[in-house]
Design a protein around this motif. Sequence first.
Motif, PDB file in Angstrom:
ATOM      1  N   UNK A  17       0.854  -1.183   0.000  1.00 60.78           N
ATOM      2  CA  UNK A  17       0.000   0.000   0.000  1.00 60.78           C
ATOM      3  C   UNK A  17       0.891   1.235   0.000  1.00 60.78           C
ATOM      4  N   UNK A  18       0.588   2.184  -0.886  1.00 56.83           N
ATOM      5  CA  UNK A  18       1.404   3.385  -1.038  1.00 56.83           C
ATOM      6  C   UNK A  18       0.976   4.486  -0.068  1.00 56.83           C
ATOM      7  N   UNK A  19       1.068   4.157   1.208  1.00 59.02           N
ATOM      8  CA  UNK A  19       0.819   5.102   2.298  1.00 59.02           C
ATOM      9  C   UNK A  19       1.735   4.709   3.447  1.00 59.02           C
ATOM     10  N   UNK A  20       2.105   5.658   4.297  1.00 60.54           N
ATOM     11  CA  UNK A  20       2.871   5.305   5.492  1.00 60.54           C
ATOM     12  C   UNK A  20       2.073   4.365   6.396  1.00 60.54           C
ATOM     13  N   UNK A  21       2.787   3.521   7.100  1.00 61.08           N
ATOM     14  CA  UNK A  21       2.165   2.490   7.927  1.00 61.08           C
ATOM     15  C   UNK A  21       1.171   3.062   8.937  1.00 61.08           C
ATOM     16  N   UNK A  22       1.465   4.178   9.577  1.00 61.17           N
ATOM     17  CA  UNK A  22       0.549   4.751  10.572  1.00 61.17           C
ATOM     18  C   UNK A  22      -0.770   5.190   9.944  1.00 61.17           C
ATOM     19  N   UNK A  24      -2.183   3.844   7.276  1.00 60.67           N
ATOM     20  CA  UNK A  24      -2.948   2.640   6.933  1.00 60.67           C
ATOM     21  C   UNK A  24      -3.601   2.061   8.180  1.00 60.67           C
ATOM     22  N   UNK A  25      -2.856   1.952   9.255  1.00 55.11           N
ATOM     23  CA  UNK A  25      -3.437   1.432  10.504  1.00 55.11           C
ATOM     24  C   UNK A  25      -4.617   2.289  10.952  1.00 55.11           C
ATOM     25  N   UNK A  26      -4.485   3.597  10.842  1.00 56.43           N
ATOM     26  CA  UNK A  26      -5.569   4.489  11.237  1.00 56.43           C
ATOM     27  C   UNK A  26      -6.792   4.351  10.352  1.00 56.43           C
ATOM     28  N   UNK A  27      -6.592   4.166   9.060  1.00 58.34           N
ATOM     29  CA  UNK A  27      -7.727   4.074   8.132  1.00 58.34           C
ATOM     30  C   UNK A  27      -8.407   2.713   8.155  1.00 58.34           C
ATOM     31  N   UNK A  28      -7.667   1.655   8.490  1.00 58.32           N
ATOM     32  CA  UNK A  28      -8.259   0.316   8.506  1.00 58.32           C
ATOM     33  C   UNK A  28      -8.966  -0.002   9.812  1.00 58.32           C
ATOM     34  N   UNK A  29      -8.755   0.786  10.843  1.00 55.90           N
ATOM     35  CA  UNK A  29      -9.504   0.618  12.086  1.00 55.90           C
ATOM     36  C   UNK A  29      -8.966  -0.452  13.008  1.00 55.90           C
ATOM     37  N   UNK A  30      -9.891  -1.085  13.723  1.00 60.26           N
ATOM     38  CA  UNK A  30      -9.543  -2.005  14.802  1.00 60.26           C
ATOM     39  C   UNK A  30      -8.832  -3.277  14.362  1.00 60.26           C
ATOM     40  N   UNK A  31      -9.093  -3.756  13.168  1.00 65.90           N
ATOM     41  CA  UNK A  31      -8.511  -5.030  12.733  1.00 65.90           C
ATOM     42  C   UNK A  31      -7.814  -4.860  11.392  1.00 65.90           C
ATOM     43  N   UNK A  32      -6.663  -4.178  11.390  1.00 68.49           N
ATOM     44  CA  UNK A  32      -6.004  -3.924  10.114  1.00 68.49           C
ATOM     45  C   UNK A  32      -5.257  -5.132   9.555  1.00 68.49           C
ATOM     46  N   UNK A  34      -1.813  -7.576   9.792  1.00 67.59           N
ATOM     47  CA  UNK A  34      -0.414  -7.288  10.100  1.00 67.59           C
ATOM     48  C   UNK A  34       0.081  -6.265   9.079  1.00 67.59           C
ATOM     49  N   UNK A  35       0.429  -5.082   9.543  1.00 71.60           N
ATOM     50  CA  UNK A  35       0.889  -4.009   8.660  1.00 71.60           C
ATOM     51  C   UNK A  35       2.315  -3.650   9.062  1.00 71.60           C
ATOM     52  N   UNK A  36       3.233  -3.746   8.101  1.00 71.94           N
ATOM     53  CA  UNK A  36       4.633  -3.434   8.390  1.00 71.94           C
ATOM     54  C   UNK A  36       5.158  -2.431   7.371  1.00 71.94           C
ATOM     55  N   UNK A  37       5.997  -1.532   7.836  1.00 75.95           N
ATOM     56  CA  UNK A  37       6.561  -0.509   6.957  1.00 75.95           C
ATOM     57  C   UNK A  37       7.509  -1.146   5.942  1.00 75.95           C
ATOM     58  N   UNK A  38       7.407  -0.683   4.692  1.00 77.53           N
ATOM     59  CA  UNK A  38       8.368  -1.048   3.647  1.00 77.53           C
ATOM     60  C   UNK A  38       9.412   0.061   3.580  1.00 77.53           C
TER      61      UNK A  38
END
Length: 90
Positions: A17-22, A24-32, A34-38
């Motif tokens: 996903x072409x967004x910073x990890x924080x 994405x976590x904020x936009x996906x809500x409670x159950x994102x 596993x999101x890790x920074x590239x």
Amino acid sequence: KDKLFSSAPTYRAVATIRLPVDQVRGRLGDDPGDVEAVDEHSCRLHGHTDTLEWTALRLMMLGCDFTVHEPPELIDYLRTLGTRITNAGR
């Protein structure tokens, strides 16, 4: 467990996903998932889903570019959806 939910297919989804990890976590809500920074501008999402439609909708609602790596069924669904959207705009 409820038999209805235990029989639902589960897909493992992986996407860049072409967004910073924080963000994405904020936009996906409670159950994102596993999101890790590239890097500082993108991240990799690993998650499980019962429906391709829900995963496609969640990715599109992020409002950014993304690349799906798996499952192939999600890639095919997004291609079909893209064609429908293009045709609707004609």
